[in-house]
Design a protein around this motif. Structure first.
Motif, PDB file in Angstrom:
ATOM      1  N   PHE A 145      -0.221  -4.904 -10.830  1.00 39.75           N
ATOM      2  CA  PHE A 145      -0.944  -5.298  -9.618  1.00 39.75           C
ATOM      3  C   PHE A 145      -2.048  -4.275  -9.354  1.00 39.75           C
ATOM      4  O   PHE A 145      -1.817  -3.062  -9.443  1.00 39.75           O
ATOM      5  CB  PHE A 145       0.019  -5.358  -8.441  1.00 39.75           C
ATOM      6  N   ILE A 152      -3.379   0.681  -3.353  1.00 34.83           N
ATOM      7  CA  ILE A 152      -2.256  -0.143  -3.785  1.00 34.83           C
ATOM      8  C   ILE A 152      -1.137   0.703  -4.380  1.00 34.83           C
ATOM      9  O   ILE A 152      -1.380   1.696  -5.080  1.00 34.83           O
ATOM     10  CB  ILE A 152      -2.717  -1.234  -4.778  1.00 34.83           C
ATOM     11  N   SER A 191       0.837  -1.205   0.000  1.00 36.15           N
ATOM     12  CA  SER A 191       0.000   0.000   0.000  1.00 36.15           C
ATOM     13  C   SER A 191       0.866   1.247   0.000  1.00 36.15           C
ATOM     14  O   SER A 191       2.023   1.238   0.427  1.00 36.15           O
ATOM     15  CB  SER A 191      -0.931   0.002   1.216  1.00 36.15           C
ATOM     16  N   VAL A 234      -5.763  -8.824  -4.561  1.00 36.10           N
ATOM     17  CA  VAL A 234      -4.950  -8.061  -5.505  1.00 36.10           C
ATOM     18  C   VAL A 234      -4.693  -8.937  -6.726  1.00 36.10           C
ATOM     19  O   VAL A 234      -4.142 -10.036  -6.616  1.00 36.10           O
ATOM     20  CB  VAL A 234      -3.611  -7.631  -4.876  1.00 36.10           C
ATOM     21  N   TYR A 284      -0.640 -11.157   2.435  1.00 37.93           N
ATOM     22  CA  TYR A 284      -1.239 -11.579   1.173  1.00 37.93           C
ATOM     23  C   TYR A 284      -0.394 -12.689   0.544  1.00 37.93           C
ATOM     24  O   TYR A 284       0.840 -12.667   0.619  1.00 37.93           O
ATOM     25  CB  TYR A 284      -1.325 -10.401   0.206  1.00 37.93           C
ATOM     26  N   SER A 323      -4.642 -14.974  -7.576  1.00 37.68           N
ATOM     27  CA  SER A 323      -4.514 -13.608  -7.065  1.00 37.68           C
ATOM     28  C   SER A 323      -3.970 -13.617  -5.639  1.00 37.68           C
ATOM     29  O   SER A 323      -4.084 -14.613  -4.904  1.00 37.68           O
ATOM     30  CB  SER A 323      -5.869 -12.908  -7.101  1.00 37.68           C
ATOM     31  N   THR A 383      -6.269  -3.527  -7.454  1.00 36.13           N
ATOM     32  CA  THR A 383      -7.481  -3.901  -6.725  1.00 36.13           C
ATOM     33  C   THR A 383      -8.670  -3.687  -7.656  1.00 36.13           C
ATOM     34  O   THR A 383      -8.522  -3.110  -8.747  1.00 36.13           O
ATOM     35  CB  THR A 383      -7.631  -3.048  -5.456  1.00 36.13           C
ATOM     36  N   TYR A 415      -3.111  -9.384 -10.764  1.00 36.91           N
ATOM     37  CA  TYR A 415      -1.897  -8.975 -11.490  1.00 36.91           C
ATOM     38  C   TYR A 415      -1.859  -9.711 -12.820  1.00 36.91           C
ATOM     39  O   TYR A 415      -2.596 -10.686 -13.048  1.00 36.91           O
ATOM     40  CB  TYR A 415      -0.640  -9.292 -10.674  1.00 36.91           C
ATOM     41  N   LEU A 469      -6.499  -1.158   0.902  1.00 41.56           N
ATOM     42  CA  LEU A 469      -6.084  -2.534   1.147  1.00 41.56           C
ATOM     43  C   LEU A 469      -6.274  -2.907   2.613  1.00 41.56           C
ATOM     44  O   LEU A 469      -5.847  -2.171   3.520  1.00 41.56           O
ATOM     45  CB  LEU A 469      -4.619  -2.731   0.763  1.00 41.56           C
TER      46      LEU A 469
END
Length: 198
Positions: A174, A71, A65, A120, A188, A104, A176, A122, A183
């Motif tokens: 990456f 993010i 973050s 998250v 994670y 994810s 959200t 990507y 976040l």
């Protein structure tokens, strides 16, 4: 009388020749052949970045973050480079199957209220150095967004190039669900899986 004696001697000589055994045939040598055979089983294995059956690396993205809780921009990684995987995969035959999957990054089961995010996503890529039977080098790739369906690298009539870092995994973009999502605090975890089979 003398003529008869001569004729008898000639007859005896001819008779002796007829009774003599034939001389054996002669050769200049003999040739023998020993046939050899063997097999090579279809296989794929890791020479770098793991052991024969598995390969992998671990990446810590650190604090994901930024100020304000959303993010952080610019998150990415690549397995190419010293200490970052250095994957070398070899297969004994042409047209191996190389598949890419990615999950994810989530925390706490991935649940979060509106305006927050515990997931998250990507973009994942696997890039493969290849060589053809005509010694033409090329890079083939597969891409997907984490959580999407499996993707396959196009490897028809191609071999994996026999070189270091011939399989490179990267991740970027990456994100959200909404750029303004905060976040949720936690650890994670996600994974990118590359499967190589003959």
């Amino acid at each position: 009388m003398k003529r008869i004696v001569v004729s008898t001697a000639a007859a005896l000589a001819l008779s002796a020749l007829a009774a003599a055994p034939a001389s054996a045939a002669t050769t200049s040598g003999a040739t023998g052949t020993v046939n050899l055979s063997g097999t090579v089983a279809p296989s794929c294995q890791a020479l770098g970045g793991g052991n024969a059956a598995t390969f992998g690396a671990a990446f810590d993205l650190g604090e994901m973050s930024q100020a304000g809780g959303t993010i952080r921009n610019g998150l990415s990684f690549s397995t190419s480079g010293a200490g970052n995987g250095n994957f070398q995969i070899v297969c004994s035959g042409v047209s191996p199957t190389i598949k890419l999957d990615a999950t994810s990054l989530t925390t706490g089961g991935g649940s979060a209220p509106n305006g927050y995010a515990a997931v998250v996503t990507y973009n994942a890529t696997v890039s493969v150095a290849t060589i053809s039977a005509a010694n033409q080098l090329a890079t083939k790739s597969a891409h997907l967004t984490s959580g999407a369906s499996t993707q396959t690298v196009p490897m028809s009539s191609l071999y994996l190039a026999n070189q270091a870092n011939n399989v490179v995994v990267t991740a970027d973009t990456f994100a959200t669900a909404h750029s303004t999502d905060i976040l949720v605090a936690g650890t994670y975890a996600g994974a990118i899986t590359v499967t190589v089979t003959p």
